[in-house]
Write an enzyme that holds these catalytic residues in place. Structure first.
Site, PDB file in Angstrom:
ATOM      1  N   ALA A 288      -9.603 -34.583 -55.948  1.00  0.00           N
ATOM      2  CA  ALA A 288      -9.428 -33.936 -54.594  1.00  0.00           C
ATOM      3  C   ALA A 288      -8.927 -34.907 -53.680  1.00  0.00           C
ATOM      4  CB  ALA A 288     -10.622 -33.264 -54.134  1.00  0.00           C
TER       5      ALA A 288
ATOM      6  N   GLU B  51      -7.927 -19.556 -66.099  1.00  0.00           N
ATOM      7  CA  GLU B  51      -8.722 -20.326 -67.045  1.00  0.00           C
ATOM      8  C   GLU B  51      -9.447 -21.561 -66.248  1.00  0.00           C
ATOM      9  OE1 GLU B  51      -6.280 -21.674 -70.127  1.00  0.00           O
ATOM     10  OE2 GLU B  51      -5.038 -20.063 -70.265  1.00  0.00           O
TER      11      GLU B  51
ATOM     12  N   LYS C 200     -10.120 -25.064 -65.238  1.00  0.00           N
ATOM     13  CA  LYS C 200      -9.358 -26.593 -65.586  1.00  0.00           C
ATOM     14  C   LYS C 200     -10.178 -27.662 -65.768  1.00  0.00           C
ATOM     15  CE  LYS C 200      -5.750 -29.392 -63.051  1.00  0.00           C
ATOM     16  NZ  LYS C 200      -6.793 -30.695 -63.460  1.00  0.00           N
TER      17      LYS C 200
ATOM     18  N   ASP D 110     -11.949 -31.171 -66.600  1.00  0.00           N
ATOM     19  CA  ASP D 110     -11.453 -32.384 -66.253  1.00  0.00           C
ATOM     20  C   ASP D 110     -11.462 -33.205 -67.191  1.00  0.00           C
ATOM     21  OD1 ASP D 110     -10.984 -34.457 -64.711  1.00  0.00           O
ATOM     22  OD2 ASP D 110     -12.892 -34.678 -63.624  1.00  0.00           O
TER      23      ASP D 110
ATOM     24  N   GLU E  63      -7.616 -30.210 -73.701  1.00  0.00           N
ATOM     25  CA  GLU E  63      -8.308 -31.104 -73.091  1.00  0.00           C
ATOM     26  C   GLU E  63      -9.589 -31.820 -74.198  1.00  0.00           C
ATOM     27  OE1 GLU E  63      -7.846 -32.680 -69.828  1.00  0.00           O
ATOM     28  OE2 GLU E  63      -6.112 -31.648 -70.010  1.00  0.00           O
TER      29      GLU E  63
ATOM     30  N   TYR F 196      -5.742 -24.692 -75.191  1.00  0.00           N
ATOM     31  CA  TYR F 196      -5.341 -23.477 -74.517  1.00  0.00           C
ATOM     32  C   TYR F 196      -3.803 -23.135 -74.411  1.00  0.00           C
ATOM     33  CZ  TYR F 196      -4.952 -27.617 -71.585  1.00  0.00           C
ATOM     34  OH  TYR F 196      -4.641 -28.897 -71.084  1.00  0.00           O
TER      35      TYR F 196
ATOM     36  N   LYS G  64      -1.946 -18.703 -64.865  1.00  0.00           N
ATOM     37  CA  LYS G  64      -0.555 -18.707 -65.798  1.00  0.00           C
ATOM     38  C   LYS G  64      -0.281 -17.271 -66.046  1.00  0.00           C
ATOM     39  CE  LYS G  64      -2.542 -22.211 -68.895  1.00  0.00           C
ATOM     40  NZ  LYS G  64      -3.153 -22.391 -70.241  1.00  0.00           N
TER      41      LYS G  64
ATOM     42  N   LYS H 242      -6.940 -26.258 -56.950  1.00  0.00           N
ATOM     43  CA  LYS H 242      -7.916 -27.226 -56.974  1.00  0.00           C
ATOM     44  C   LYS H 242      -9.224 -26.926 -55.939  1.00  0.00           C
ATOM     45  CE  LYS H 242      -7.625 -30.569 -58.791  1.00  0.00           C
ATOM     46  NZ  LYS H 242      -6.886 -31.840 -58.752  1.00  0.00           N
TER      47      LYS H 242
ATOM     48  N   CYS I 263      -7.705 -48.461 -22.445  1.00  0.00           N
ATOM     49  CA  CYS I 263      -7.900 -48.999 -23.794  1.00  0.00           C
ATOM     50  C   CYS I 263      -9.087 -49.752 -23.816  1.00  0.00           C
ATOM     51  CB  CYS I 263      -6.853 -49.875 -24.134  1.00  0.00           C
ATOM     52  SG  CYS I 263      -6.880 -50.788 -25.872  1.00  0.00           S
TER      53      CYS I 263
ATOM     54  N   CYS J 161      -7.947 -53.878 -24.675  1.00  0.00           N
ATOM     55  CA  CYS J 161      -7.293 -54.682 -23.559  1.00  0.00           C
ATOM     56  C   CYS J 161      -7.257 -54.065 -22.238  1.00  0.00           C
ATOM     57  CB  CYS J 161      -5.953 -54.960 -24.017  1.00  0.00           C
ATOM     58  SG  CYS J 161      -4.904 -53.288 -23.927  1.00  0.00           S
TER      59      CYS J 161
ATOM     60  N   CYS K 118      -2.782 -47.140 -26.358  1.00  0.00           N
ATOM     61  CA  CYS K 118      -2.667 -47.842 -25.500  1.00  0.00           C
ATOM     62  C   CYS K 118      -1.290 -48.075 -25.381  1.00  0.00           C
ATOM     63  CB  CYS K 118      -3.382 -49.169 -26.096  1.00  0.00           C
ATOM     64  SG  CYS K 118      -3.067 -50.283 -24.989  1.00  0.00           S
TER      65      CYS K 118
ATOM     66  N   CYS L 295      -1.620 -55.833 -26.722  1.00  0.00           N
ATOM     67  CA  CYS L 295      -2.900 -55.250 -27.015  1.00  0.00           C
ATOM     68  C   CYS L 295      -3.002 -55.859 -28.359  1.00  0.00           C
ATOM     69  CB  CYS L 295      -2.779 -53.830 -27.128  1.00  0.00           C
ATOM     70  SG  CYS L 295      -4.430 -53.047 -27.767  1.00  0.00           S
TER      71      CYS L 295
END
Length: 769
Positions: free
Chosen positions: A37, A145, A147, A149, A202, A254, A320, A344, A438, A441, A465, A471
């Site tokens: 991810a 389906e 996925k 890993d 896989e 698959y 698919k 995902k 800031c 500075c 800033c 800075c």
């Protein structure tokens, strides 16, 4: 990431380096440095920045689908490329507090959902499908389906026997692992079907097998493995295949590629999965058939609850088109097939307590609030600090010190606070007051917001800033960029050295480096008073030598090093090829013409607005028409100037940025200091009289003798202009293995096509275009 207002080149260059590092760790070393991810979000951010900056495809980092090649293994070319899938993932800012995707109706109520959410990307994919198959997105017959890993593999059977197993490799070539598959029993060695066919899927290591493996490694005082996917990849690259018999590696198959089988197959994905089961292959038991993209999206979301009950790792779902008979008609892009898309799962979120908020000042002056957290375990690491993005995000989520917040990792692998848990807010929680000056500075702050965030299209307020010259964090950032490899390549000047030089008041601007005494540099303390770490004479000498070499660096390197807004290395080369010196560039009449042309075009577009036209009286419209005529005449006068100067491709935005820089106080100081130091960066002529001079060339597919960068360098060295897309202006297409749609288009337009051998003849001068 740096602010959207940061100089562009370091953004995508730094991200490309990070992507390369992550790819090498994931594919080659089987030792990931980020979750999937996190990687996907980083890749999406890189692509977004490149798109915004109009970085050509040839100049972008790409490893295709990843390269898992390991030395010592035989490598073969796939009969049909093994591509990755288009990704559909929701960006963190679009996820609700729960951290999971909402239903499509809720998602569509959020501005920017089309590009920022998994549903938006899935719907766009379905809309593209129906342009070919007809109907609507809700009429599509789809297969969903899990996925896996794992590690992608291609298996070829002939005469009922497994004759070859190959990893995905770089998508074009893969490593032969036939012995490893047979020894591990990960897939059947024999099947009923005797015709030749290929099947893909896989390899994976079940969780229990992974735990046993790590337990054995720990007992043997060896390094344990990060996760099942990488454990599987590492095991399959063992050259001693006999050691794999009891490791527990398994597979889910698959996909049967069209054209890679010598017998008839069913014309649907679901029926082909049933056929695979009949042959003795393992197919995931949780495959679902649905009708319509909304149903597919819901099936993907709902499966998240089942994820932890599986005995194997999954990182999403795959959708698919069920009708495999039109997969070939849909075709592929350079990176993925058009008949499928991968949903995902959102990254992991964890609650923790916000102990405080500090403010960091970035190298462009942008102020970033940072959450100080009660330590929490997140994606395998302990997190105690997290980004709060910017003032707008802080105010949007309404966070208070003492709140319970939700944290996740995303993008550049930096933890981020994404939401507050209101039900757990203590009565003593305190609102955070954003500083008015800031914190480093003490200078006044300025609003650099441009109305909307480019990613989410939502209002955003970027506070920075105003002291750009002095800075300290901004000076450090400029030093780091100035010394980077693609700029002046000052080896030895990294972030620690840059910070020490600025903190000790030795360097106040990048050009101070050229007056730096070696004794001052060698005595530099990179540590603390209690634990000093002296830079040393040897390191100082190397850095001074690098600084001395930089004096004669070409103009393109200097332009990139100065971090001018909108000027990356590709633009810097173009500017340096059309201007002899930095002074000539600062006073460039052609850039002034390009800037003027851009302003005129923008004015003409505003005057031509149809809504405004309806609101004008006839008399007002006459005045507008007269002004537009003047504008068009002036643009016509400017165009020949721009073509002669060879800068029309640079664009008015770049021209404006360059002119603004050199007209600024800092720009004037830079020019004066360069003159005082005797540094005269010179432009480099790019006019090449070679066998491809004046020719426009496109490259597609994989060439055995070239990398992406080396083929571009060879073509440009022969005088060619290398572009990414085929058009009527293209003179030559160089087509390697697995050439795709560009080859088809070139043939349709009658453009000459050569292979690698044909290109060699042209470059050697024995053939011509």
């Amino acid at each position: 990431f740096s602010s959207p207002n940061a100089p562009n080149a370091p953004d995508f260059t730094a991200l490309a380096l990070r992507l390369r590092e992550l790819d090498d760790a994931y594919y080659r070393d089987a030792s990931p440095l980020a979750t999937d991810a996190e990687y996907d979000l980083l890749r999406a951010e890189y692509d977004r920045l490149c798109d915004e900056q109009a970085i050509p495809e040839s100049a972008r980092y790409t490893r295709g689908v990843g390269d898992d090649h390991v030395q010592g293994f035989e490598t073969v070319v796939h009969a049909q490329r093994m591509l990755s899938l288009e990704k559909a993932a929701t960006r963190p800012e679009f996820l609700p507090g729960t951290g999971v995707d909402e239903g499509s109706e809720f998602v569509e109520s959020e501005p920017g959902w089309e590009n920022g959410t998994a549903w938006g990307r899935m719907k766009a994919w379905a809309d593209r499908l129906v342009e070919v198959v007809g109907g609507s997105g809700q009429d599509l017959s789809l297969v969903v389906e899990p996925k896996i890993d794992g590690m992608s593999v291609s298996l070829v059977y002939e005469g009922g026997q497994l004759v070859r197993a190959v990893t995905r490799g770089d998508g074009t070539r893969g490593d032969v692992v036939t012995a490893q598959i047979l020894a591990s029993g990960a897939a059947p060695s024999k099947v009923p079907e005797t015709s030749r066919f290929e099947v893909r899927g896989e390899l994976y290591l079940p969780r229990e097998a992974f735990e046993n493996l790590n337990r054995n490694l720990s007992e043997a005082s060896e390094k344990t493995l990060a996760n099942p996917r990488n454990a599987c990849a590492g095991l399959m690259k063992r050259k001693d295949a006999s050691s794999l018999a009891k490791t527990g590696i398994r597979s889910f198959l698959y996909f049967v590629p069209n054209g890679q089988h010598a017998m008839p197959l069913p014309a649907s994905q679901r029926s082909r999965l049933d056929w695979l089961v009949a042959q003795g292959f393992s197919v995931h038991p949780d495959v679902a058939s649905v009708r319509g993209i909304a149903a597919a999206y819901d099936a993907c979301r709902q499966f998240l609850d089942k994820r932890d009950t599986l005995d194997h790792e999954i990182d999403g779902m795959v959708v698919k088109l069920d009708d495999t008979s039109i997969h070939d008609e849909l075709g592929n892009t350079e990176h993925h097939p058009r008949w499928g898309i991968a949903y995902k799962f959102p990254p992991e979120r964890r609650p923790t307590r916000l102990l405080g908020i500090s403010i960091q000042v970035g190298r462009t002056g942008s102020l970033t609030p940072v959450a100080e957290l009660e330590p929490v375990q997140l994606a395998g690491t302990t997190v105690s600090r997290a980004s709060l993005h910017n003032r707008s995000h802080l105010e949007k989520i309404g966070v208070r010190v003492g709140d319970t917040v939700l944290v996740q990792k995303a993008g550049d692998i930096i933890p981020q606070v994404v939401a507050v848990v209101p039900a757990k807010r203590p009565t003593e929680s305190v609102p955070f007051e954003f500083p008015e000056v800031c914190p480093v500075c003490g200078s006044l702050l300025e609003d650099r917001g441009k109305g909307k965030d480019k990613r989410t299209k939502l209002p955003v307020q970027l506070i920075a800033c105003s002291n750009t010259d002095n800075c300290p964090p901004q000076v450090v950032g400029r030093l780091e960029h100035f010394a980077s490899r693609r700029a002046l390549d000052l080896e030895g000047l990294g972030s620690i050295v840059a910070e020490a030089l600025v903190e000790n008041g030795i360097v106040r601007d990048v050009l101070d480096l050229f007056d730096l005494p070696i004794n001052t540099l060698s005595a530099l303390n990179l540590g603390t008073e209690d634990a000093p770490r002296i830079f040393g004479e040897k390191n100082a000498t190397k850095l001074i030598e690098a600084i001395t070499r930089a004096r004669t660096a070409p103009l393109s390197k200097w332009l990139h090093a100065l971090a001018i807004q909108d000027v990356g290395d590709a633009i810097a080369i173009k500017l340096a090829s059309t201007h002899a010196t930095v002074e000539a560039l600062a006073k460039s009449a052609s850039l002034a013409a390009l800037d003027e042309s851009g302003n005129l075009i923008e004015e003409d577009e505003q005057l031509g607005n149809q809504k405004a036209k309806k609101e004008r009286s006839p008399e007002q419209q006459q005045i507008v028409d007269a002004r537009r005529a003047v504008i068009k005449a002036r643009i016509a006068e400017l165009n020949p100037i721009l073509r002669t100067a060879g800068i029309e491709e640079i664009g008015p935005i770049v021209a404006r940025s360059v002119r603004t820089f050199f007209n600024s106080h800092r720009g004037h100081e830079i020019l004066a200091r360069l003159a005082a130091l005797g540094i005269e960066p010179r432009g480099e002529s790019r006019v090449i009289d070679g066998p491809l001079s004046g020719k426009t060339v496109v490259v597609t597919g994989s060439l055995a003798g070239y990398t992406r960068d080396s083929i571009k360098a060879a073509l440009e060295g022969a005088g060619a202009k290398v572009t990414d897309s085929v058009s009527k202006k293209t003179d030559l297409l160089v087509a390697g293995e697995a050439a795709g749609s560009k080859l088809e288009k070139a043939n349709a337009l009658g453009i000459r096509v050569v292979d690698e051998a044909g290109l060699s003849r042209i470059l050697e001068g024995t053939d011509s275009v």
